[in-house]
Motif scaffolding. Structure first.
Motif, PDB file in Angstrom:
ATOM      1  N   THR A 250      43.258  70.195  59.516  1.00  0.00           N
ATOM      2  CA  THR A 250      43.928  71.218  60.322  1.00  0.00           C
ATOM      3  C   THR A 250      42.980  71.784  61.377  1.00  0.00           C
ATOM      4  N   MET A 251      41.716  71.998  61.003  1.00  0.00           N
ATOM      5  CA  MET A 251      40.735  72.470  61.973  1.00  0.00           C
ATOM      6  C   MET A 251      40.535  71.441  63.089  1.00  0.00           C
ATOM      7  N   ALA A 252      40.586  70.167  62.752  1.00  0.00           N
ATOM      8  CA  ALA A 252      40.470  69.119  63.767  1.00  0.00           C
ATOM      9  C   ALA A 252      41.656  69.176  64.730  1.00  0.00           C
ATOM     10  N   ASP A 253      42.844  69.447  64.199  1.00  0.00           N
ATOM     11  CA  ASP A 253      44.026  69.591  65.057  1.00  0.00           C
ATOM     12  C   ASP A 253      43.862  70.766  66.015  1.00  0.00           C
ATOM     13  N   LEU A 254      43.348  71.888  65.525  1.00  0.00           N
ATOM     14  CA  LEU A 254      43.147  73.051  66.394  1.00  0.00           C
ATOM     15  C   LEU A 254      42.143  72.746  67.500  1.00  0.00           C
ATOM     16  N   ALA A 255      41.100  71.986  67.179  1.00  0.00           N
ATOM     17  CA  ALA A 255      40.117  71.621  68.206  1.00  0.00           C
ATOM     18  C   ALA A 255      40.775  70.788  69.307  1.00  0.00           C
ATOM     19  N   LYS A 256      41.708  69.912  68.937  1.00  0.00           N
ATOM     20  CA  LYS A 256      42.427  69.115  69.936  1.00  0.00           C
ATOM     21  C   LYS A 256      43.310  69.997  70.805  1.00  0.00           C
ATOM     22  N   PHE A 257      44.002  70.951  70.177  1.00  0.00           N
ATOM     23  CA  PHE A 257      44.873  71.848  70.947  1.00  0.00           C
ATOM     24  C   PHE A 257      44.079  72.655  71.967  1.00  0.00           C
ATOM     25  N   HIS A 258      42.863  73.091  71.575  1.00  0.00           N
ATOM     26  CA  HIS A 258      42.064  73.955  72.444  1.00  0.00           C
ATOM     27  C   HIS A 258      41.084  73.186  73.307  1.00  0.00           C
ATOM     28  N   GLY A 259      40.895  71.912  73.031  1.00  0.00           N
ATOM     29  CA  GLY A 259      39.982  71.107  73.823  1.00  0.00           C
ATOM     30  C   GLY A 259      38.519  71.327  73.497  1.00  0.00           C
ATOM     31  N   SER A 260      38.234  72.071  72.444  1.00  0.00           N
ATOM     32  CA  SER A 260      36.844  72.315  72.053  1.00  0.00           C
ATOM     33  C   SER A 260      36.805  72.848  70.632  1.00  0.00           C
TER      34      SER A 260
END
Length: 314
Positions: A250-260
């Motif tokens: 889930t944290m990896a998904d959030l990084a994709k959404f935010h670009g960082s």
């Protein structure tokens, strides 16, 4: 996504998970006391209250440990600010604050569940209504979880719902296991006795793990095997390793959404690697209690980092 919306979703699902875990713990305690002597039944209810962190508050008000009285205190007592009805109400309040980011089905599930539970808990809990009330708590969480999976976009809102769920689930699994091992067993002389075996059975039942554990362990009931299952078995959806696998994805998904990535991602990597690189032998060599205290502290640190990175207080 606004920080206040992220916070509302995160805490909505934390409260739902907390309420469900509390109901399961009460149900397991109730089931175990039905086959215990009066003295052992009192010990079981004390252990439930200790696990929930409510023993001191309960004993300040009551001197006896009747099952219906304990459950009424945990489920609905106004002088218990952490009662289950309040948890569901807080989840509903957060759902209302995040109405634009959750689906109508999710809102309906939590709103209807809250109304049903409020109606059931208008009167004191009795032996005759206990199972119905506990079932209603579990159904609220189950219905919201089901509508979440079945109707929500896999976007930021969904990610924060997962983070709230698995941060809370990991915390409760660790606390239930720690209280049993460190606080509930009166003396080392009880290890291997029916009291010890019964308490481990309560732990497994409170985490909906009893059947799965017995399938995999052919009836063995010892601390090392149970700790291995609840901490390190990634097939069980309430184990610490499973929860952190979900958090990592889930944290990896959030990084994709935010670009960082943010600070919380580094915390996530460190804690996850430390958990996956250990073994049950290493845990017991160090001390199960010490391991679990460290895990609970790190889990809270991760929750705080998530709140800081995504602009809400966790």
């Amino acid at each position: 996504m606004l920080g206040r919306t992220a916070s509302a979703i995160f805490w909505m699902y934390r409260y739902l998970e907390r309420a469900e875990n509390t109901a399961r713990l009460l149900e397991a305690g109730h089931r175990m006391t039905m086959t215990r002597s009066e003295d052992m039944a009192v010990q079981e209810w004390r252990s439930v209250l200790a696990t929930l962190g409510l023993q001191q508050a309960y004993e300040a008000k009551y001197s006896d440990f009747g099952g219906a009285q304990v459950c009424d205190f945990v489920l609905r007592a106004k002088d218990n600010s952490e009662n289950v009805l309040s948890m569901i109400e807080r989840a509903r309040t957060n759902a209302r604050a995040a109405r634009s980011s959750i689906t109508g089905e999710v809102w309906e599930a939590i709103n209807e569940g809250w109304m049903t539970l409020s109606n059931l808990l208008k009167k004191p809990v009795s032996s005759g209504t206990l199972n119905q009330s506990l079932g209603a708590v579990r159904r609220v969480s189950t219905m919201v979880r089901g509508t979440t999976h079945g109707s929500m976009l896999r976007n930021e809102a969904y990610s924060f719902s997962r983070l709230g769920t698995f941060i809370e689930r990991a915390d409760k699994t660790a606390r239930i296991l720690d209280v049993k091992y460190y606080l509930l067993l009166p003396s080392l002389s009880y290890v291997g006795t029916p009291l010890d075996t019964g308490q481990w059975d309560t732990v497994l039942r409170s985490l909906s793990a009893e059947r799965a554990y017995r399938w995999l362990n052919a009836g063995r009931m010892d601390a090392r095997s149970i700790a291995d299952f609840l901490i390190l078995d990634d097939r069980f959806p309430r184990s610490l390793v499973f929860c952190y696998s979900e958090l990592r994805d889930t944290m990896a998904d959030l990084a994709k959404f935010h670009g960082s990535e943010a600070e919380a991602h580094e915390h996530m990597r460190q804690f996850d690697m430390r958990l996956r690189d250990t073994s049950v032998e290493n845990i017991f060599d160090r001390g199960l209690h010490e391991f679990l205290l460290d895990f609970i502290a790190n889990n809270q640190l991760l929750a705080s980092a998530i709140g800081s990175d995504y602009r809400f207080n966790s």
